[in-house]
Scaffold this active site. Sequence first.
Site, PDB file in Angstrom:
ATOM      1  N   ASP A 200       0.804  -1.275  -0.121  1.00 34.89           N
ATOM      2  CA  ASP A 200       0.034  -0.109   0.044  1.00 34.89           C
ATOM      3  C   ASP A 200       0.816   1.285   0.031  1.00 34.89           C
ATOM      4  O   ASP A 200       1.955   1.104  -0.104  1.00 34.89           O
ATOM      5  CB  ASP A 200      -1.013   0.108   1.228  1.00 34.89           C
ATOM      6  CG  ASP A 200      -2.131   0.775   0.887  1.00 34.89           C
ATOM      7  OD1 ASP A 200      -2.329   1.579  -0.068  1.00 34.89           O
ATOM      8  OD2 ASP A 200      -3.009   0.798   1.966  1.00 34.89           O
ATOM      9  N   HIS A 343     -10.249  -1.832  -7.243  1.00 36.67           N
ATOM     10  CA  HIS A 343     -10.271  -0.475  -6.333  1.00 36.67           C
ATOM     11  C   HIS A 343      -9.290   0.610  -6.706  1.00 36.67           C
ATOM     12  O   HIS A 343      -9.919   1.652  -6.580  1.00 36.67           O
ATOM     13  CB  HIS A 343      -9.534  -1.107  -4.914  1.00 36.67           C
ATOM     14  CG  HIS A 343      -9.219  -0.238  -3.786  1.00 36.67           C
ATOM     15  ND1 HIS A 343     -10.505   0.474  -3.237  1.00 36.67           N
ATOM     16  CD2 HIS A 343      -8.288   0.140  -3.270  1.00 36.67           C
ATOM     17  CE1 HIS A 343      -9.776   1.413  -2.388  1.00 36.67           C
ATOM     18  NE2 HIS A 343      -8.556   1.176  -2.280  1.00 36.67           N
TER      19      HIS A 343
HETATM   20  C1  HEM Z   1      -9.288  -1.232   4.583  1.00 35.77           C
HETATM   21  C2  HEM Z   1      -9.513  -0.577   3.343  1.00 35.77           C
HETATM   22  C3  HEM Z   1      -8.840  -0.135   2.291  1.00 35.77           C
HETATM   23  C4  HEM Z   1      -7.695  -1.205   1.745  1.00 35.77           C
HETATM   24  C5  HEM Z   1      -7.427  -2.616   2.222  1.00 35.77           C
HETATM   25  C6  HEM Z   1      -7.184  -0.485   0.689  1.00 35.77           C
HETATM   26  C7  HEM Z   1      -5.858  -0.814  -0.138  1.00 35.77           C
HETATM   27  C8  HEM Z   1      -5.332  -0.224  -1.107  1.00 35.77           C
HETATM   28  C9  HEM Z   1      -4.406  -0.746  -1.828  1.00 35.77           C
HETATM   29  C10 HEM Z   1      -3.461  -2.227  -1.628  1.00 35.77           C
HETATM   30  C11 HEM Z   1      -4.051   0.302  -2.686  1.00 35.77           C
HETATM   31  C12 HEM Z   1      -2.925   0.221  -3.796  1.00 35.77           C
HETATM   32  C13 HEM Z   1      -1.487   0.669  -3.273  1.00 35.77           C
HETATM   33  C14 HEM Z   1      -1.278   2.021  -3.850  1.00 35.77           C
HETATM   34  O1  HEM Z   1      -1.656   2.541  -4.817  1.00 35.77           O
HETATM   35  O2  HEM Z   1      -1.011   2.728  -2.907  1.00 35.77           O
HETATM   36  C15 HEM Z   1      -5.019   1.236  -2.438  1.00 35.77           C
HETATM   37  C16 HEM Z   1      -4.793   2.379  -3.365  1.00 35.77           C
HETATM   38  C17 HEM Z   1      -5.688   3.310  -3.227  1.00 35.77           C
HETATM   39  N1  HEM Z   1      -6.847   3.617  -2.309  1.00 35.77           N
HETATM   40 FE1  HEM Z   1      -7.499   2.187  -1.003  1.00 35.77          FE
HETATM   41  N2  HEM Z   1      -7.630   0.962   0.627  1.00 35.77           N
HETATM   42  C18 HEM Z   1      -8.611   1.055   1.503  1.00 35.77           C
HETATM   43  C19 HEM Z   1      -9.407   2.226   1.828  1.00 35.77           C
HETATM   44  C20 HEM Z   1      -9.496   3.239   0.957  1.00 35.77           C
HETATM   45  C21 HEM Z   1     -10.445   4.252   1.104  1.00 35.77           C
HETATM   46  C22 HEM Z   1     -11.668   4.300   2.175  1.00 35.77           C
HETATM   47  C23 HEM Z   1     -10.362   5.229   0.102  1.00 35.77           C
HETATM   48  C24 HEM Z   1     -11.064   6.445  -0.138  1.00 35.77           C
HETATM   49  C25 HEM Z   1     -12.264   6.826  -0.150  1.00 35.77           C
HETATM   50  C26 HEM Z   1      -9.019   4.582  -0.629  1.00 35.77           C
HETATM   51  C27 HEM Z   1      -8.416   5.255  -1.743  1.00 35.77           C
HETATM   52  C28 HEM Z   1      -7.352   4.643  -2.430  1.00 35.77           C
HETATM   53  C29 HEM Z   1      -6.650   5.498  -3.434  1.00 35.77           C
HETATM   54  C30 HEM Z   1      -7.163   6.862  -4.016  1.00 35.77           C
HETATM   55  C31 HEM Z   1      -5.717   4.763  -3.875  1.00 35.77           C
HETATM   56  C32 HEM Z   1      -4.589   5.065  -4.946  1.00 35.77           C
HETATM   57  C33 HEM Z   1      -5.218   4.656  -6.267  1.00 35.77           C
HETATM   58  C34 HEM Z   1      -4.111   5.093  -7.348  1.00 35.77           C
HETATM   59  O3  HEM Z   1      -3.913   6.468  -7.456  1.00 35.77           O
HETATM   60  O4  HEM Z   1      -3.897   4.222  -8.217  1.00 35.77           O
HETATM   61  N3  HEM Z   1      -8.592   3.359  -0.164  1.00 35.77           N
HETATM   62  N4  HEM Z   1      -5.865   0.910  -1.686  1.00 35.77           N
END
Ligand code: HEM
Length: 484
Positions: A200, A343
């Site tokens: 992450d 996601h």
């Molecule tokens: C337990 C809950 C969550 C998990 C397990 C999770 C997991 C991840 C993972 C594995 C990544 C990919 C790594 C990265 O690009 O940095 C990611 C990216 C991201 N997540 Fe989450 N996330 C969670 C909650 C959230 C929430 C609540 C939001 C917003 C409402 C969010 C927004 C984002 C965004 C904006 C990215 C970057 C996407 C990109 O720029 O490609 N995440 N998340």
Amino acid sequence: MSTTIPPFDPANVQGDILAGLPKKVQHYLLFQIDDNVQAFRQRLKLLIPLITTTTQVMDDRSKIAANKKAAQEQGKPAPLLKISGVNISFSHTGLVKLGITDDIGDSAFTAGQLADAQNLGDPGSGTPFVPNWIPAFKNPIHGVVIISGDSELTVTATQAIVNGIFNIGAHNATMHEVLTIKGQVRPGAEKGHEHFGFLDGISQPAVQDVDTKPNPGQETVGQGVILCGRDHDVVAGTTTPVARPPWALDGSFLAFRYLFQLVPEFDTFLKNNPIKSTGLTPEQGSELLGARLVGRWKSGAPIDLFPLQDNPAAGTDPSQNNNFRYDFPDDPKTQDRCPFAAHTRKTNPRADLEDLGFPTENRRIIRRGVQFGPEVTPEEAKSGKTKFGRGLIFAAYQSNIVNGFQFIQHSWANTVGFPIQKPVQPGFDPIIGQQTDLAIRTLSGTDPNNQSATLSLPAEWVVPKGGEYFFSPSIPALRSKFAL
Ligand code: HEM
């Protein structure tokens, strides 16, 4: 906001926002201010020298890098440097308690997250709606002190200093603790990975004149996308600056969420639903399904670049791991490489919107936060049932919650028709998409060989148990407006 804005100075901005407090361990001390507000404000003045600024974090990060390099040269593992950081943020009820009643220009912040829970899709019931949160978050929380460091020992010692400053627990207390949520980076090879196992914190926007060497594919946003009152702090879809009081300059809104993750249940689902393709073992099919739900392999490698096979070296390589836009020739209309609802694609759709003429700059957020809870035990893994609470303390900064976190959760992750103009309905973000009644969620495109087929998800594996919207003021504002 006054028209003559002073030049940007990182020493004025709290360190977690633009640089991220370095951490192995992080405590979130959620507090209520006691009735002697004058005394609290006097005590706050004593906290200010302890608050870690962006300049200090940059300095700490240089020291960490130098320490790592020196150890590498000697062929030894780097010893952890003893480093500790402190930041403070206030909720709207906290500002009101302090007598600060100017309209700060963010309706989500002003209403508070409890009032937003239904709109966010948090499970719950009743009229008025009550989310299934833990009790601590159903009463006013005035603020949060974020304390981070290299170890539990360091963080506990710093928290004791903070407690002393505010006389917490003493007869002359000026605040009391509602709850301290303790997070820690996962151990060993899982360092940097969230509890489902995926690396992450890879994709963050670069901030103009702060992150001056963006990685390939990393988009640079105006400072005002993250900091109030700076260039590009605008009403969504316009170039009109948001009206804010002068003291809001260089502050940022913090969307804080206490998110539990049902890891054994998630793993069991992947195990029972492997993608069936010639040449894939069931284990590989399960791994591929997980990657297609998230948009990245566990290593961090983006599936838009590596759709069929993981590439662990690319996963951790900043010159590769963000260098994609969902704009391969087939990307706009097929899910060959990445499901529309994965996601990462839901939360930052890149070319899916930009190439239709809709800019995404004002939707970007900077994600901090940390994991909490123990590793999955063999017993939990065997039974497929969570016994011990674990998950993500989600903490994201932006200049505008309505444009940023709230929009991403409500209008992207929970909206089945997003991304727009696709030949099949994308469905829910399988990681964070949610609806209040916990009805079955579906998404399309998980099976690359049958892309219009939908997959039904039996459970919401991410369970929100609380949260609040906070404002993280600049150091000058803390001095002149908040403290006495
Ligand atoms: C337990 C809950 C969550 C998990 C397990 C999770 C997991 C991840 C993972 C594995 C990544 C990919 C790594 C990265 O690009 O940095 C990611 C990216 C991201 N997540 Fe989450 N996330 C969670 C909650 C959230 C929430 C609540 C939001 C917003 C409402 C969010 C927004 C984002 C965004 C904006 C990215 C970057 C996407 C990109 O720029 O490609 N995440 N998340």
